[in-house]
Write a protein that holds these residues in place. Structure first.
Motif, PDB file in Angstrom:
ATOM      1  N   PHE A  91       7.140  17.588  22.118  1.00 39.51           N
ATOM      2  CA  PHE A  91       8.118  18.497  21.513  1.00 39.51           C
ATOM      3  C   PHE A  91       7.928  18.379  20.007  1.00 39.51           C
ATOM      4  O   PHE A  91       8.210  17.332  19.413  1.00 39.51           O
ATOM      5  N   ASN A 118       8.504  15.409  13.226  1.00 38.23           N
ATOM      6  CA  ASN A 118       8.933  14.241  13.999  1.00 38.23           C
ATOM      7  C   ASN A 118       7.767  13.276  14.171  1.00 38.23           C
ATOM      8  O   ASN A 118       6.611  13.686  14.312  1.00 38.23           O
ATOM      9  N   GLU A 144      13.889  15.996  10.418  1.00 37.69           N
ATOM     10  CA  GLU A 144      14.886  16.147   9.348  1.00 37.69           C
ATOM     11  C   GLU A 144      14.979  14.878   8.510  1.00 37.69           C
ATOM     12  O   GLU A 144      15.044  14.918   7.277  1.00 37.69           O
TER      13      GLU A 144
HETATM   14  N1  THU Z   1      13.643  15.878  17.227  1.00 34.54           N
HETATM   15  C1  THU Z   1      13.568  16.187  15.895  1.00 34.54           C
HETATM   16  O1  THU Z   1      12.599  15.822  15.222  1.00 34.54           O
HETATM   17  N2  THU Z   1      14.582  16.897  15.353  1.00 34.54           N
HETATM   18  C2  THU Z   1      15.600  17.454  16.054  1.00 34.54           C
HETATM   19  O2  THU Z   1      16.418  18.152  15.476  1.00 34.54           O
HETATM   20  C3  THU Z   1      15.724  17.204  17.486  1.00 34.54           C
HETATM   21  C4  THU Z   1      14.769  16.217  18.059  1.00 34.54           C
HETATM   22  C5  THU Z   1      12.501  15.177  17.847  1.00 34.54           C
HETATM   23  C6  THU Z   1      12.708  13.756  18.266  1.00 34.54           C
HETATM   24  C7  THU Z   1      11.620  13.602  19.315  1.00 34.54           C
HETATM   25  O3  THU Z   1      10.397  13.309  18.689  1.00 34.54           O
HETATM   26  C8  THU Z   1      11.504  14.985  19.933  1.00 34.54           C
HETATM   27  O4  THU Z   1      12.127  15.864  19.027  1.00 34.54           O
HETATM   28  C9  THU Z   1      12.128  15.120  21.303  1.00 34.54           C
HETATM   29  O5  THU Z   1      13.426  14.694  21.308  1.00 34.54           O
END
Ligand code: THU
Length: 126
Positions: free
Chosen positions: A24, A42, A55
């Motif tokens: 993701f 991420n 973020e």
């Molecule tokens: N994640 C983010 O980077 N930002 C968000 O607003 C929601 C979740 C990431 C954390 C993890 O690497 C992946 O998305 C799945 O949860």
């Protein structure tokens, strides 16, 4: 401020996502009140819990370079749908004020919220 440009920057940052456990991908682009942009993606970890969201990466880059005043953050993900920040990121971002605008993009449209709307009655010591 042209938030379409900010969304484009978030999409570019999403290409650097290190998301081998969830697949993701998330990208964020944070703009300071003076107009400087800091991006983040991420960064996952084999321990899962050490994962950092896009973020917080963007904010950490900016704050560690001395920035303290922020206008807006654009957030996109590989889901193609609106992706809203997790609770930890909402709290983390609130440290620099809840008037921050959050710009969300799906494949066709955009939405804008203030952090205050997404984190009412935020915890603060001051
Ligand atoms: N994640 C983010 O980077 N930002 C968000 O607003 C929601 C979740 C990431 C954390 C993890 O690497 C992946 O998305 C799945 O949860």
């Amino acid at each position: 401020m042209d938030y379409n440009n900010l969304i484009e920057k978030a999409k570019e940052a999403m290409n650097h996502a290190y998301s081998k456990y969830s697949n993701f991908n998330v990208g964020a682009a944070l703009v300071t009140k003076s107009g400087k942009i800091y991006t983040g993606c991420n960064i996952e970890n084999s321990s899962y819990g050490a994962t950092i969201c896009a973020e917080r990466v963007a904010f950490s880059k900016a704050v560690s370079e001395g920035e303290r005043e922020f206008d807006a953050i654009a957030i996109v993900s590989s889901s193609g749908d609106y992706t809203y920040p997790c609770g930890i990121c909402r709290q983390f971002m609130s440290e620099w004020g809840t008037d921050l605008k959050l710009i969300f993009a799906n494949e066709k449209d955009t939405k804008v919220y203030t952090l205050k709307e997404l984190l009412p009655e935020a915890f603060t010591k001051f």
